[in-house]
Scaffold this active site. Structure first.
Site, mmCIF file in Angstrom:
data_model
loop_
_atom_site.group_PDB
_atom_site.id
_atom_site.type_symbol
_atom_site.label_atom_id
_atom_site.label_comp_id
_atom_site.label_asym_id
_atom_site.label_seq_id
_atom_site.Cartn_x
_atom_site.Cartn_y
_atom_site.Cartn_z
ATOM 1 N N ALA A 29 31.768 26.885 -9.209
ATOM 2 C CA ALA A 29 32.815 27.865 -9.493
ATOM 3 C C ALA A 29 32.565 29.241 -8.905
ATOM 4 O O ALA A 29 32.424 30.481 -9.561
ATOM 5 C CB ALA A 29 33.452 27.805 -10.751
ATOM 6 N N GLY A 33 29.689 37.273 -6.553
ATOM 7 C CA GLY A 33 28.620 37.586 -7.310
ATOM 8 C C GLY A 33 27.233 36.564 -6.926
ATOM 9 O O GLY A 33 26.162 36.820 -6.534
ATOM 10 N N HIS A 34 27.741 35.215 -6.765
ATOM 11 C CA HIS A 34 26.756 34.143 -6.359
ATOM 12 C C HIS A 34 26.465 34.497 -5.144
ATOM 13 O O HIS A 34 25.212 34.398 -4.877
ATOM 14 C CB HIS A 34 27.344 32.869 -6.624
ATOM 15 C CG HIS A 34 27.799 32.455 -7.985
ATOM 16 N ND1 HIS A 34 29.104 32.103 -8.413
ATOM 17 C CD2 HIS A 34 26.954 32.293 -9.041
ATOM 18 C CE1 HIS A 34 29.161 31.898 -9.543
ATOM 19 N NE2 HIS A 34 27.735 31.865 -10.205
ATOM 20 N N GLY A 146 20.747 36.749 -11.435
ATOM 21 C CA GLY A 146 21.707 37.721 -11.548
ATOM 22 C C GLY A 146 21.372 38.587 -13.093
ATOM 23 O O GLY A 146 21.248 38.258 -14.164
ATOM 24 N N GLN A 147 21.548 39.920 -12.781
ATOM 25 C CA GLN A 147 21.418 40.858 -13.900
ATOM 26 C C GLN A 147 22.629 40.644 -15.002
ATOM 27 O O GLN A 147 22.428 40.862 -16.006
ATOM 28 C CB GLN A 147 21.133 42.330 -13.539
ATOM 29 C CG GLN A 147 20.815 43.359 -14.838
ATOM 30 C CD GLN A 147 21.449 44.814 -14.406
ATOM 31 O OE1 GLN A 147 20.831 45.287 -13.698
ATOM 32 N NE2 GLN A 147 21.701 45.345 -15.656
ATOM 33 N N LYS A 148 23.705 40.329 -14.442
ATOM 34 C CA LYS A 148 24.943 40.029 -15.372
ATOM 35 C C LYS A 148 24.412 39.289 -16.581
ATOM 36 O O LYS A 148 24.873 39.307 -17.759
ATOM 37 C CB LYS A 148 25.698 38.936 -14.502
ATOM 38 C CG LYS A 148 26.804 38.096 -15.164
ATOM 39 C CD LYS A 148 27.840 39.109 -15.579
ATOM 40 C CE LYS A 148 29.071 38.360 -16.314
ATOM 41 N NZ LYS A 148 28.605 37.096 -17.143
ATOM 42 N N GLN A 152 18.986 36.006 -19.959
ATOM 43 C CA GLN A 152 18.659 34.897 -19.322
ATOM 44 C C GLN A 152 17.572 35.442 -18.079
ATOM 45 O O GLN A 152 16.556 34.711 -18.130
ATOM 46 C CB GLN A 152 19.857 34.279 -18.502
ATOM 47 C CG GLN A 152 19.284 33.126 -17.704
ATOM 48 C CD GLN A 152 20.615 32.478 -17.203
ATOM 49 O OE1 GLN A 152 21.317 31.586 -17.838
ATOM 50 N NE2 GLN A 152 21.144 32.661 -15.872
ATOM 51 N N SER A 187 32.459 32.922 -13.344
ATOM 52 C CA SER A 187 33.369 31.721 -13.145
ATOM 53 C C SER A 187 34.257 31.572 -14.325
ATOM 54 O O SER A 187 35.350 31.088 -14.138
ATOM 55 C CB SER A 187 32.117 30.667 -13.002
ATOM 56 O OG SER A 187 31.169 30.859 -12.365
HETATM 57 P P1 AMP Z 1 26.064 30.746 -13.144
HETATM 58 O O1 AMP Z 1 26.733 29.974 -11.904
HETATM 59 O O2 AMP Z 1 27.139 31.481 -13.868
HETATM 60 O O3 AMP Z 1 25.284 29.996 -14.001
HETATM 61 O O4 AMP Z 1 25.394 31.808 -12.156
HETATM 62 C C1 AMP Z 1 24.606 31.611 -11.340
HETATM 63 C C2 AMP Z 1 23.573 33.048 -11.064
HETATM 64 O O5 AMP Z 1 24.521 33.749 -10.501
HETATM 65 C C3 AMP Z 1 22.929 33.460 -12.163
HETATM 66 O O6 AMP Z 1 21.695 33.968 -11.934
HETATM 67 C C4 AMP Z 1 24.006 34.712 -12.586
HETATM 68 O O7 AMP Z 1 23.419 35.649 -13.400
HETATM 69 C C5 AMP Z 1 24.423 35.163 -11.208
HETATM 70 N N1 AMP Z 1 25.519 35.839 -11.407
HETATM 71 C C6 AMP Z 1 26.685 35.516 -12.097
HETATM 72 N N2 AMP Z 1 27.595 36.454 -12.127
HETATM 73 C C7 AMP Z 1 27.155 37.246 -11.197
HETATM 74 C C8 AMP Z 1 27.856 38.543 -10.977
HETATM 75 N N3 AMP Z 1 29.048 39.166 -10.980
HETATM 76 N N4 AMP Z 1 26.828 39.193 -9.998
HETATM 77 C C9 AMP Z 1 25.656 39.071 -9.775
HETATM 78 N N5 AMP Z 1 25.127 37.641 -10.068
HETATM 79 C C10 AMP Z 1 25.823 37.039 -10.934
#
Ligand code: AMP
Length: 280
Positions: A29, A33-34, A146-148, A152, A187
């Site tokens: 999704a 950011g990704h 991501g620092q988001k 984690q 997502s």
């Molecule tokens: P996820 O698919 O949510 O597991 O995220 C995958 C990676 O993308 C993780 O390292 C998250 O921290 C990073 N991530 C998610 N949202 C953002 C964002 N808004 N900005 C930067 N990195 C992000």
């Protein structure tokens, strides 16, 4: 872009390329950011690998897992456009051939007992299980996260240490990308209706409020005001915390020196959102 679905195949392809490979693990999704993580990897590595795998063992709430958005066709297009070299798209069996029984085997200590660890029991063990497995398949020298997901990031750094990988895998933490109004891209934002989407920005506003107004003495009052702001806008907060940015221990009185971070997790109806901001 080459798409691999089998662990053995991608492992074979990446053999001898670890020093040239950057890796971006995701649950799909995808949003900008990704893609910012893909861009960071492309700048520093000859090969950029993205994985898309919705990891069942990190969801403490089965409803959250069932409703996790899946947009694989669009994700593939976005990765192609971003110039990602390799996509790893495994099945659950491919990642967990022995089954998805969650094992508590990573010693994360204090980190696992606070904030997300406290409100999502087992979540970080699940994160470690999947990243451990992924790092054994996608051999790389740079990992992008991501620092988001602030806590984690700390958990993954700890995992890299526990696995003695710190000399071979660099953990790169990338800034949070936000929508125009400040809402952190996620997502889970796809699950918000129009009204919820408008209200969702409150989390960012609360973080900005904390950043603008914190002093050495007023943290307790500020946190309580921040919780009220969230509630007034329809949120049910799990926590609003101000913590030491290095170890996440809660801070009630700031010594004027320590690097501190504000972290928020709150439900907007069914959807749980998290965000954070380093304050100094
Ligand atoms: P996820 O698919 O949510 O597991 O995220 C995958 C990676 O993308 C993780 O390292 C998250 O921290 C990073 N991530 C998610 N949202 C953002 C964002 N808004 N900005 C930067 N990195 C992000």
């Amino acid at each position: 872009m080459i798409i691999f679905k089998k662990a053995d195949d991608i492992q074979f392809f990446l053999k001898d390329k670890a020093a040239l490979t950057g890796f971006v693990p995701t649950m799909g999704a995808l949003h900008s950011g990704h893609i910012s993580l893909i861009n960071a990897s492309r700048q520093a590595n000859a090969y950029t690998v993205c994985s898309i795998f919705v990891n069942p063992v990190q969801f403490n709430d089965p409803k959250d897992y069932d409703k996790y958005p899946i947009t694989i066709e669009k994700d593939i297009l976005m990765l192609e456009q971003a110039g990602c070299d390799i996509l790893f798209l495994p099945s659950v069996h491919e990642i967990y051939p022995q089954g998805t029984q969650l094992e508590k085997k990573y010693n994360l200590g204090y980190l696992e007992t606070v904030l997300e660890g406290k409100y999502r029991p087992g979540h970080f063990q699940g994160v470690c299980m999947v990243i451990d497995r992924l790092l054994s398949i996608v051999t790389c020298s740079n990992l992008y996260i991501g620092q988001k997901d602030y806590q984690q990031c700390m958990v993954i750094k700890k995992l890299v240490e526990l696995k003695n990988l710190q000399l071979s895998v660099n953990v790169n933490i990338c800034a949070t990308l936000r929508e125009k109004d400040g809402l952190a891209m996620s997502s889970r934002n796809m699950r918000l209706n129009e009204d919820e989407r408008k209200k969702a920005v409150t989390i960012y506003q609360v973080l900005e409020y904390l950043k603008k107004n914190y002093t050495a003495e007023n943290l307790k009052q500020l946190k309580s005001n921040a919780e009220e702001m969230l509630k007034e806008n329809g949120f049910k907060p799990d926590y609003v915390e101000i913590a030491d940015a290095e170890n996440l221990s809660a801070i009630s009185e700031w010594d004027g020196k320590a690097k501190i971070v504000a972290l928020v997790a709150a439900f907007l109806n069914e959807v749980r959102l998290i965000d954070n901001m380093v304050l100094n």
